[in-house]
Design a protein around this motif. Structure first.
Motif, PDB file in Angstrom:
ATOM      1  N   ASP A 207      -0.666  33.099  -7.154  1.00 12.42           N
ATOM      2  CA  ASP A 207       0.434  32.254  -6.704  1.00 12.42           C
ATOM      3  C   ASP A 207       0.452  32.065  -5.191  1.00 12.42           C
ATOM      4  OD1 ASP A 207       1.461  31.765  -9.225  1.00 12.42           O
ATOM      5  OD2 ASP A 207       2.780  33.514  -9.188  1.00 12.42           O
ATOM      6  N   LEU A 208       1.006  30.928  -4.784  1.00  8.49           N
ATOM      7  CA  LEU A 208       1.256  30.650  -3.375  1.00  8.49           C
ATOM      8  C   LEU A 208       2.603  31.240  -2.966  1.00  8.49           C
ATOM      9  CD1 LEU A 208       0.259  26.881  -3.364  1.00  8.49           C
ATOM     10  CD2 LEU A 208      -1.047  28.738  -2.343  1.00  8.49           C
ATOM     11  N   SER A 209       2.701  31.647  -1.710  1.00  9.62           N
ATOM     12  CA  SER A 209       3.980  32.140  -1.200  1.00  9.62           C
ATOM     13  C   SER A 209       4.617  31.183  -0.211  1.00  9.62           C
ATOM     14  CB  SER A 209       3.805  33.513  -0.554  1.00  9.62           C
ATOM     15  OG  SER A 209       2.903  33.449   0.545  1.00  9.62           O
ATOM     16  N   SER A 210       3.816  30.457   0.569  1.00 10.71           N
ATOM     17  CA  SER A 210       4.371  29.504   1.527  1.00 10.71           C
ATOM     18  C   SER A 210       3.280  28.550   1.990  1.00 10.71           C
ATOM     19  CB  SER A 210       4.987  30.218   2.738  1.00 10.71           C
ATOM     20  OG  SER A 210       4.020  30.982   3.425  1.00 10.71           O
ATOM     21  N   LEU A 211       3.704  27.458   2.625  1.00 10.78           N
ATOM     22  CA  LEU A 211       2.740  26.472   3.112  1.00 10.78           C
ATOM     23  C   LEU A 211       3.364  25.619   4.203  1.00 10.78           C
ATOM     24  CD1 LEU A 211       3.692  23.496   1.811  1.00 10.78           C
ATOM     25  CD2 LEU A 211       2.725  24.492  -0.249  1.00 10.78           C
ATOM     26  N   VAL A 212       2.485  24.967   4.966  1.00 12.48           N
ATOM     27  CA  VAL A 212       2.874  23.932   5.914  1.00 12.48           C
ATOM     28  C   VAL A 212       1.888  22.786   5.752  1.00 12.48           C
ATOM     29  CG1 VAL A 212       1.518  24.871   7.839  1.00 12.48           C
ATOM     30  CG2 VAL A 212       3.505  23.438   8.323  1.00 12.48           C
ATOM     31  N   ALA A 213       2.374  21.546   5.855  1.00  4.10           N
ATOM     32  CA  ALA A 213       1.521  20.408   5.494  1.00  4.10           C
ATOM     33  C   ALA A 213       1.698  19.235   6.437  1.00  4.10           C
ATOM     34  CB  ALA A 213       1.827  19.961   4.060  1.00  4.10           C
ATOM     35  N   ASP A 214       0.713  18.327   6.384  1.00  4.77           N
ATOM     36  CA  ASP A 214       0.752  17.064   7.106  1.00  4.77           C
ATOM     37  C   ASP A 214       0.173  15.995   6.197  1.00  4.77           C
ATOM     38  OD1 ASP A 214       1.147  15.279   9.205  1.00  4.77           O
ATOM     39  OD2 ASP A 214      -0.856  15.623  10.023  1.00  4.77           O
ATOM     40  N   THR A 215       0.688  14.785   6.289  1.00  6.37           N
ATOM     41  CA  THR A 215       0.185  13.680   5.467  1.00  6.37           C
ATOM     42  C   THR A 215       0.018  12.430   6.322  1.00  6.37           C
ATOM     43  OG1 THR A 215       2.405  12.941   4.834  1.00  6.37           O
ATOM     44  CG2 THR A 215       1.332  14.540   3.373  1.00  6.37           C
ATOM     45  N   SER A 216      -0.725  11.460   5.756  1.00  4.90           N
ATOM     46  CA  SER A 216      -0.945  10.213   6.467  1.00  4.90           C
ATOM     47  C   SER A 216      -1.146   9.074   5.478  1.00  4.90           C
ATOM     48  CB  SER A 216      -2.180  10.331   7.371  1.00  4.90           C
ATOM     49  OG  SER A 216      -2.475   9.094   8.005  1.00  4.90           O
ATOM     50  N   VAL A 217      -0.591   7.905   5.811  1.00  5.09           N
ATOM     51  CA  VAL A 217      -0.910   6.661   5.105  1.00  5.09           C
ATOM     52  C   VAL A 217      -1.933   5.945   5.976  1.00  5.09           C
ATOM     53  CG1 VAL A 217      -0.061   4.488   4.183  1.00  5.09           C
ATOM     54  CG2 VAL A 217       1.385   6.532   4.082  1.00  5.09           C
ATOM     55  N   ILE A 218      -3.174   5.924   5.537  1.00  6.49           N
ATOM     56  CA  ILE A 218      -4.276   5.418   6.356  1.00  6.49           C
ATOM     57  C   ILE A 218      -4.443   3.909   6.209  1.00  6.49           C
ATOM     58  CG2 ILE A 218      -6.788   5.560   6.677  1.00  6.49           C
ATOM     59  CD1 ILE A 218      -6.522   8.558   5.926  1.00  6.49           C
ATOM     60  N   ILE A 219      -4.213   3.389   5.005  1.00  5.43           N
ATOM     61  CA  ILE A 219      -4.254   1.942   4.772  1.00  5.43           C
ATOM     62  C   ILE A 219      -2.830   1.520   4.448  1.00  5.43           C
ATOM     63  CG2 ILE A 219      -5.221   0.073   3.371  1.00  5.43           C
ATOM     64  CD1 ILE A 219      -7.665   1.823   2.886  1.00  5.43           C
ATOM     65  N   PRO A 220      -2.086   0.992   5.425  1.00  2.00           N
ATOM     66  CA  PRO A 220      -0.642   0.799   5.251  1.00  2.00           C
ATOM     67  C   PRO A 220      -0.229  -0.376   4.376  1.00  2.00           C
ATOM     68  CG  PRO A 220      -1.330   0.058   7.417  1.00  2.00           C
ATOM     69  CD  PRO A 220      -2.527   0.701   6.803  1.00  2.00           C
ATOM     70  N   SER A 221      -1.125  -1.336   4.132  1.00  2.00           N
ATOM     71  CA  SER A 221      -0.783  -2.454   3.260  1.00  2.00           C
ATOM     72  C   SER A 221      -1.996  -2.846   2.427  1.00  2.00           C
ATOM     73  CB  SER A 221      -0.288  -3.657   4.070  1.00  2.00           C
ATOM     74  OG  SER A 221      -1.343  -4.212   4.847  1.00  2.00           O
ATOM     75  N   ARG A 222      -1.701  -3.410   1.247  1.00  2.00           N
ATOM     76  CA  ARG A 222      -2.747  -3.832   0.314  1.00  2.00           C
ATOM     77  C   ARG A 222      -2.330  -5.149  -0.332  1.00  2.00           C
ATOM     78  NH1 ARG A 222      -6.442   0.029  -1.033  1.00  2.00           N
ATOM     79  NH2 ARG A 222      -6.050   2.120  -0.204  1.00  2.00           N
ATOM     80  N   PRO A 223      -3.312  -5.934  -0.796  1.00  2.00           N
ATOM     81  CA  PRO A 223      -2.968  -7.186  -1.469  1.00  2.00           C
ATOM     82  C   PRO A 223      -2.404  -6.941  -2.863  1.00  2.00           C
ATOM     83  CG  PRO A 223      -5.346  -6.844  -1.487  1.00  2.00           C
ATOM     84  CD  PRO A 223      -4.768  -5.754  -0.635  1.00  2.00           C
ATOM     85  N   ALA A 224      -1.471  -7.759  -3.256  1.00  2.97           N
ATOM     86  CA  ALA A 224      -0.844  -7.634  -4.569  1.00  2.97           C
ATOM     87  C   ALA A 224      -1.868  -7.878  -5.672  1.00  2.97           C
ATOM     88  CB  ALA A 224       0.309  -8.619  -4.685  1.00  2.97           C
ATOM     89  N   VAL A 225      -1.667  -7.165  -6.795  1.00  3.95           N
ATOM     90  CA  VAL A 225      -2.526  -7.297  -7.969  1.00  3.95           C
ATOM     91  C   VAL A 225      -1.881  -8.276  -8.938  1.00  3.95           C
ATOM     92  CG1 VAL A 225      -3.526  -6.084  -9.929  1.00  3.95           C
ATOM     93  CG2 VAL A 225      -3.371  -4.944  -7.719  1.00  3.95           C
ATOM     94  N   SER A 226      -2.683  -9.140  -9.531  1.00  4.13           N
ATOM     95  CA  SER A 226      -2.175 -10.025 -10.577  1.00  4.13           C
ATOM     96  C   SER A 226      -2.607  -9.496 -11.930  1.00  4.13           C
ATOM     97  CB  SER A 226      -2.703 -11.455 -10.386  1.00  4.13           C
ATOM     98  OG  SER A 226      -4.116 -11.477 -10.438  1.00  4.13           O
ATOM     99  N   GLY A 227      -1.760  -9.649 -12.927  1.00  7.28           N
ATOM    100  CA  GLY A 227      -2.100  -9.193 -14.271  1.00  7.28           C
ATOM    101  C   GLY A 227      -2.169  -7.686 -14.362  1.00  7.28           C
ATOM    102  N   ALA A 228      -3.178  -7.198 -15.092  1.00  5.21           N
ATOM    103  CA  ALA A 228      -3.287  -5.773 -15.384  1.00  5.21           C
ATOM    104  C   ALA A 228      -4.299  -5.081 -14.477  1.00  5.21           C
ATOM    105  CB  ALA A 228      -3.674  -5.565 -16.846  1.00  5.21           C
ATOM    106  N   GLY A 229      -4.516  -5.611 -13.280  1.00  2.00           N
ATOM    107  CA  GLY A 229      -5.483  -5.006 -12.375  1.00  2.00           C
ATOM    108  C   GLY A 229      -5.092  -3.589 -11.996  1.00  2.00           C
ATOM    109  N   SER A 230      -6.095  -2.753 -11.712  1.00  2.00           N
ATOM    110  CA  SER A 230      -5.856  -1.357 -11.359  1.00  2.00           C
ATOM    111  C   SER A 230      -6.158  -1.152  -9.884  1.00  2.00           C
ATOM    112  CB  SER A 230      -6.744  -0.448 -12.203  1.00  2.00           C
ATOM    113  OG  SER A 230      -8.077  -0.475 -11.724  1.00  2.00           O
ATOM    114  N   HIS A 231      -6.051   0.103  -9.443  1.00  2.00           N
ATOM    115  CA  HIS A 231      -6.354   0.430  -8.056  1.00  2.00           C
ATOM    116  C   HIS A 231      -7.845   0.308  -7.764  1.00  2.00           C
ATOM    117  CE1 HIS A 231      -6.638   4.105 -10.427  1.00  2.00           C
ATOM    118  NE2 HIS A 231      -7.506   4.556  -9.564  1.00  2.00           N
TER     119      HIS A 231
END
Length: 384
Positions: A207-231
């Motif tokens: 088990d973990l007892s504690s943590l510290v973290a950092d995050t980032s959004v590297i690609i801040p925007s993406r084009p909209a998907v039409s229909g059933a497109g995936s990532h």
């Protein structure tokens, strides 16, 4: 085997992972012929036009439906796989177990720990069995690494590095699917890849007892998907904001006293499924790379300085390799790990005892992921 030894199964959601579950049910007794239960593919549900019908035709499901509720109400079904998008896991998962059906569900179980807790509590109240898709712990070399660590072969573990790097979202024209929104995809790469990293860390080191973290959004925007497109799909629609994380790093403290570094990225150019770990102890070290699943790099002895690594191969005595290959050096694949999960799921149902990763593990991972988000918000260490 008799008719009473069979259990009808359903699959909710039939993208790539739904197909993997269906194949796993079909293959499981090829590799585990002594299983106490035989799964039968009864029904599949997916709202995408034509997808459920195509799945039934290809895989031999007895029936299909656009609405997952039909499977929950189907008396022929005793167990259900949930491979739908993350934001549906709480609603579907709680409904499945409330109906008294056993649950094999993919991670993350919902978009946050509250979702996971809801499914966990509902399953506990219903008295059903659960399996969660933390498949990397099923690799025979990983099972052997756990045994070596527990036996003290590398001494007392001092520190570990766990990495899950992928490039599936590295292209800026990758479509803005549900995975990139907070409401549908939750905490982004944390739930998608870092959940596996947390589970591997707990499986190997406790088990973990504690943590510290950092995050980032590297690609801040993406084009909209039409229909059933995936990532995975390229898109050219109007741009929209990416709402959740592309990258996470965390410093970990384990209850044992060991320290850890965790990194996960879904936009790591040049990295295709670069998943693995390096673990150091007072007398040795070991490491594993998913892309060389059957190998473990191991350094043991009493030399300390200038002590080299050697490559060892998983053998028939390690984990469940014997169910797939007769000896060392013959590779297994990703789908084989899911077959092992299916075997554990069916064994859990037959024996009434957990085999493999369960909702307990999913809740522990989700709690750690929420703690990472809290740490990013506050800039502080968070206790678990």
């Amino acid at each position: 085997m008799t008719a009473s030894d069979r259990i009808g199964v359903g699959v909710v959601g039939f993208g790539w992972m739904g197909e993997v579950h269906a194949r796993s049910y079909q293959r499981v007794r090829h590799h585990f012929p002594d299983l106490p239960l035989i799964p039968s593919l009864v029904a599949v549900a997916d709202p995408a036009p034509g997808r459920a019908a195509a799945a039934a035709a290809q895989y031999g499901f007895a029936s299909f439906d656009a609405d997952w509720r039909a499977l929950v109400a189907d008396d022929r079904i005793g167990a259900i796989s949930v491979t739908a998008p993350n934001f549906l896991h709480r609603e579907i998962g709680t409904a499945v177990v409330a109906a008294g059906k056993h649950l094999w569900i993919e991670k993350p179980v919902g978009v946050n720990a509250a979702d996971t807790r809801a499914v966990f509590d509902a399953a506990s109240a219903a008295g059903v069995q659960s399996t969660v898709g933390f498949n990397y712990r099923a690799a025979p070399a990983v099972a052997h690494a756990r045994e070596l660590i527990a036996a003290g072969e590398i001494g007392t573990v001092t520190n570990a590095r766990i990495r899950f790097f992928s490039d599936y979202a590295a292209h800026p024209d990758g479509g803005l699917s549900w995975r990139f929104t907070r409401a549908s995809g939750g905490n982004g790469v944390l739930g998608d890849l870092a959940s596996h990293a947390v589970d591997l860390g707990r499986y190997l080191l406790g088990d973990l007892s504690s943590l510290v973290a950092d995050t980032s959004v590297i690609i801040p925007s993406r084009p909209a998907v039409s229909g059933a497109g995936s990532h995975f799909s390229r898109a050219d629609g109007p741009p929209g904001d990416v709402e959740n994380e592309d990258y996470v790093s965390a410093l970990l403290r384990f209850a044992s006293g060991a320290r850890g570094v965790l990194e996960a990225s879904r936009v790591a150019v040049g990295e295709q499924n670069t998943y693995g770990f390096e673990i150091h102890g007072t007398t040795g070290a070991l490491s594993w790379d998913f892309r060389r699943m059957g190998e473990l790099a191991l350094s043991t002895g009493a030399d300390y300085q200038d002590q080299s690594y050697k490559t060892i191969y998983a053998t028939a005595g390690h984990g469940d390799l014997r169910a797939f290959q007769p000896g060392a050096g013959i590779p297994m694949g990703y789908d084989d790990l899911k077959v092992i999960e299916a075997a554990g799921f069916l064994t859990s149902i037959a024996t009434g005892k957990p085999h493999g990763p369960t909702l307990d593990d999913a809740l522990a991972a989700a709690t750690a992921l929420d703690a990472m988000s809290e740490s990013v918000r506050t800039g502080k260490w968070v206790s678990l």
